[in-house]
Motif scaffolding. Structure first.
Motif, PDB file in Angstrom:
ATOM      1  N   ASP A 154       0.941  -1.232  -0.011  1.00  0.00           N
ATOM      2  CA  ASP A 154      -0.032  -0.064   0.136  1.00  0.00           C
ATOM      3  C   ASP A 154       0.684   1.269  -0.059  1.00  0.00           C
ATOM      4  O   ASP A 154       0.405   2.390   0.313  1.00  0.00           O
ATOM      5  N   GLY A 155       2.068   1.153  -0.514  1.00  0.00           N
ATOM      6  CA  GLY A 155       2.891   2.257  -0.670  1.00  0.00           C
ATOM      7  C   GLY A 155       4.168   2.126  -1.798  1.00  0.00           C
ATOM      8  O   GLY A 155       4.027   1.148  -2.345  1.00  0.00           O
ATOM      9  N   PRO A 156       4.619   3.451  -2.104  1.00  0.00           N
ATOM     10  CA  PRO A 156       5.731   3.484  -2.987  1.00  0.00           C
ATOM     11  C   PRO A 156       6.869   2.713  -2.571  1.00  0.00           C
ATOM     12  O   PRO A 156       7.260   2.595  -1.367  1.00  0.00           O
ATOM     13  N   VAL A 157       7.626   2.604  -3.728  1.00  0.00           N
ATOM     14  CA  VAL A 157       9.129   2.061  -3.249  1.00  0.00           C
ATOM     15  C   VAL A 157      10.103   3.327  -2.857  1.00  0.00           C
ATOM     16  O   VAL A 157      10.815   3.191  -1.925  1.00  0.00           O
ATOM     17  N   THR A 158      10.113   4.382  -3.523  1.00  0.00           N
ATOM     18  CA  THR A 158      10.788   5.474  -3.241  1.00  0.00           C
ATOM     19  C   THR A 158      10.563   6.173  -1.867  1.00  0.00           C
ATOM     20  O   THR A 158       9.385   6.400  -1.622  1.00  0.00           O
ATOM     21  N   ALA A 159      11.147   6.445  -0.870  1.00  0.00           N
ATOM     22  CA  ALA A 159      11.029   6.635   0.370  1.00  0.00           C
ATOM     23  C   ALA A 159      10.827   8.415   0.394  1.00  0.00           C
ATOM     24  O   ALA A 159      11.327   8.857  -0.391  1.00  0.00           O
ATOM     25  N   ILE A 160      10.226   8.723   1.480  1.00  0.00           N
ATOM     26  CA  ILE A 160      10.067  10.076   1.622  1.00  0.00           C
ATOM     27  C   ILE A 160      11.404  10.640   2.253  1.00  0.00           C
ATOM     28  O   ILE A 160      11.703  10.041   3.291  1.00  0.00           O
ATOM     29  N   ASP A 161      12.042  11.657   1.822  1.00  0.00           N
ATOM     30  CA  ASP A 161      13.321  11.924   2.286  1.00  0.00           C
ATOM     31  C   ASP A 161      13.120  12.706   3.590  1.00  0.00           C
ATOM     32  O   ASP A 161      13.935  12.548   4.527  1.00  0.00           O
ATOM     33  N   ASP A 162      12.112  13.716   3.616  1.00  0.00           N
ATOM     34  CA  ASP A 162      12.323  14.654   4.840  1.00  0.00           C
ATOM     35  C   ASP A 162      10.761  14.391   5.644  1.00  0.00           C
ATOM     36  O   ASP A 162       9.890  14.824   5.398  1.00  0.00           O
ATOM     37  N   LEU A 163      11.090  13.425   6.682  1.00  0.00           N
ATOM     38  CA  LEU A 163       9.850  12.742   7.444  1.00  0.00           C
ATOM     39  C   LEU A 163       9.499  14.029   8.334  1.00  0.00           C
ATOM     40  O   LEU A 163       8.467  14.204   8.837  1.00  0.00           O
ATOM     41  N   ASP A 164      10.296  15.000   8.706  1.00  0.00           N
ATOM     42  CA  ASP A 164       9.806  16.034   9.641  1.00  0.00           C
ATOM     43  C   ASP A 164       8.798  16.731   8.737  1.00  0.00           C
ATOM     44  O   ASP A 164       7.886  17.273   9.195  1.00  0.00           O
ATOM     45  N   LEU A 224       0.981  15.909   7.330  1.00  0.00           N
ATOM     46  CA  LEU A 224       0.024  14.630   7.670  1.00  0.00           C
ATOM     47  C   LEU A 224      -1.016  14.891   8.473  1.00  0.00           C
ATOM     48  O   LEU A 224      -2.203  14.540   8.120  1.00  0.00           O
ATOM     49  N   ALA A 225      -0.795  15.728   9.435  1.00  0.00           N
ATOM     50  CA  ALA A 225      -2.067  16.173  10.532  1.00  0.00           C
ATOM     51  C   ALA A 225      -3.257  16.582   9.667  1.00  0.00           C
ATOM     52  O   ALA A 225      -4.354  16.220   9.920  1.00  0.00           O
ATOM     53  N   GLU A 226      -2.877  17.424   8.674  1.00  0.00           N
ATOM     54  CA  GLU A 226      -4.106  18.232   7.871  1.00  0.00           C
ATOM     55  C   GLU A 226      -4.616  17.203   7.040  1.00  0.00           C
ATOM     56  O   GLU A 226      -5.707  17.032   6.951  1.00  0.00           O
ATOM     57  N   HIS A 227      -3.898  16.236   6.335  1.00  0.00           N
ATOM     58  CA  HIS A 227      -4.555  15.378   5.426  1.00  0.00           C
ATOM     59  C   HIS A 227      -5.434  14.215   6.329  1.00  0.00           C
ATOM     60  O   HIS A 227      -6.565  14.151   5.768  1.00  0.00           O
ATOM     61  N   VAL A 228      -4.754  13.958   7.459  1.00  0.00           N
ATOM     62  CA  VAL A 228      -5.518  13.125   8.274  1.00  0.00           C
ATOM     63  C   VAL A 228      -7.004  13.650   8.638  1.00  0.00           C
ATOM     64  O   VAL A 228      -8.003  13.052   8.684  1.00  0.00           O
ATOM     65  N   ALA A 229      -6.886  14.804   8.883  1.00  0.00           N
ATOM     66  CA  ALA A 229      -8.191  15.880   9.627  1.00  0.00           C
ATOM     67  C   ALA A 229      -8.992  15.729   8.223  1.00  0.00           C
ATOM     68  O   ALA A 229     -10.489  15.687   8.413  1.00  0.00           O
ATOM     69  N   GLN A 230      -8.672  15.889   7.090  1.00  0.00           N
ATOM     70  CA  GLN A 230      -9.340  16.191   5.814  1.00  0.00           C
ATOM     71  C   GLN A 230      -9.944  14.878   5.748  1.00  0.00           C
ATOM     72  O   GLN A 230     -11.506  14.771   5.384  1.00  0.00           O
ATOM     73  N   ARG A 231      -9.558  13.615   5.775  1.00  0.00           N
ATOM     74  CA  ARG A 231     -10.273  12.315   5.696  1.00  0.00           C
ATOM     75  C   ARG A 231     -11.081  12.157   6.664  1.00  0.00           C
ATOM     76  O   ARG A 231     -12.378  11.508   6.287  1.00  0.00           O
ATOM     77  N   GLN A 232     -10.955  12.498   7.694  1.00  0.00           N
ATOM     78  CA  GLN A 232     -12.011  12.106   8.995  1.00  0.00           C
ATOM     79  C   GLN A 232     -13.051  12.958   8.808  1.00  0.00           C
ATOM     80  O   GLN A 232     -13.999  12.588   9.013  1.00  0.00           O
ATOM     81  N   GLU A 233     -12.811  14.323   8.307  1.00  0.00           N
ATOM     82  CA  GLU A 233     -14.081  15.053   7.941  1.00  0.00           C
ATOM     83  C   GLU A 233     -14.887  14.800   7.029  1.00  0.00           C
ATOM     84  O   GLU A 233     -16.059  14.632   6.917  1.00  0.00           O
TER      85      GLU A 233
END
Length: 355
Positions: free
Chosen positions: A270-280, A286-295
């Motif tokens: 359920d994800g890509p091969v290429t990793a996210i470089d800047d996790l911070d 991410l918080a905004e995206h999760v809030a959008q999905r919940q709403e």
């Protein structure tokens, strides 16, 4: 183990999440295939990982776009992507195509849906999807639809009469019936109704982590008993804290093998091969995206602002090799690992696509 086994990701992504275009898409509740970046790094990383083929999500999943028209457009988009990168990608419509991709060092691309809403009220559209090269159709996403319940619907929601018609048509046209996001009763009903083995291409085991996106032993056992396939994902739902690690992926694979047998279990990251470089920076978005999905009511239980939608120590170009190493460490034989990493999916595809 000596040599690299065939690696089939039963549900994954081809994308460079670090590209500006993809970062914008990640913030979108309903990203389209045109927003993702299938760039030089995407292709180089996929090949370096040893990936043989991946089932990608295209078409309508949720939101305000017209489901059928949008889905046909997305097929056009992916056909153009594959044509543009013909030295690196191969559209998969048969098991022979998977073997060709492996022989040629290309990445096989399996077209799949994560929602069957694009069928509308016309099961005849399934013939169109099959002709266009779609090979996997998930009945529902997290919400309920006309076919039955998703994981966010009441677990007792039954497969509808229309859902049975859709499964019949999918069987007739040799497409995989994927029950990954289905609610429990809809899943059980669908397994029993289908004349052809079905799949749960990306899930975890509810016996280990009691969340609706994970499957009960009853569901897992029934799918396997009828010749189906179960793929374990690299997702936060593998750990009750939401902070899943590579060790959790191994434990869920081990449990699934214990329940289903070694011939019916694989991976669907359920994800890509290429990793996210800047996790911070990613965590901040991410918080905004999760809030959008919940709403919007489309999130799954267990999605939180602090839960990464991947396993932090099992990502990037070495993710498959690391999983193989951990399975070897667990005492799994080379033959069993080969099955889990890809051969079981290929054998299952033979039972469905060539039926």
């Amino acid at each position: 183990m000596t040599g690299t086994p065939m690696i089939i990701n039963a549900l994954g992504q081809l994308d460079n999440p670090n590209a500006p275009q993809s970062m914008e898409a990640a913030a979108d509740l309903n990203p389209t295939s045109e927003q993702f970046s299938i760039d030089a790094r995407t292709l180089a990383d996929a090949r370096a990982s040893g990936l043989t083929a991946v089932n990608i999500t295209l078409g309508y999943v949720m939101g305000d776009l017209p489901p059928y028209e949008h889905t046909l457009h997305e097929i056009d988009v992916w056909d153009a992507i594959v044509t543009r990168h013909t030295n690196d990608l191969l559209k998969v419509t048969t098991v022979a195509d998977i073997r060709t991709a492996r022989r040629d060092g290309r990445i096989g691309v399996v077209y799949g849906f994560q929602n069957a809403v694009a069928v509308g009220d016309d099961v005849g559209r399934i013939a169109t999807f099959a002709q266009r090269g779609v090979r996997v159709v998930q009945l529902a996403y997290n919400q309920a639809n006309r076919l039955g319940g998703g994981s966010a619907a009441p677990a007792t929601t039954r497969l509808s009469s229309f859902g049975r018609e859709v499964i019949d048509a999918l069987n007739d046209h040799h497409l995989m019936v994927d029950l990954s996001h289905s609610g429990e009763q809809t899943c059980l009903d669908a397994v029993v109704h289908s004349r052809v083995p079905v799949s749960i291409n990306h899930t975890g085991c509810r016996a280990l982590t009691d969340l609706p996106r994970n499957k009960s032993d009853e569901e897992l056992r029934l799918v396997a008993s009828r010749g189906g396939f179960v793929g374990i994902y690299f997702m936060p739902f593998l750990n009750p804290t939401g902070h899943a690690r590579a060790a959790d992926v191994v434990e869920h694979i081990v449990h699934a093998v214990d329940v289903c047998g070694e011939d019916h279990v694989g991976i669907g990251t359920d994800g890509p091969v290429t990793a996210i470089d800047d996790l911070d920076a990613y965590r901040a978005r991410l918080a905004e995206h999760v809030a959008q999905r919940q709403e919007a009511g489309v999130s799954a239980a267990g999605e939180r602002a602090d839960t990464l939608p991947f396993v932090v120590d099992l990502r990037g170009v070495d993710q498959f090799r690391e999983l193989i190493r951990l399975l070897e460490q667990r005492g799994y034989s080379a033959g069993r690992i080969e099955k889990i990493m890809g051969r079981n999916f290929v054998d299952y595809a033979e039972r469905v696509w060539a039926a």
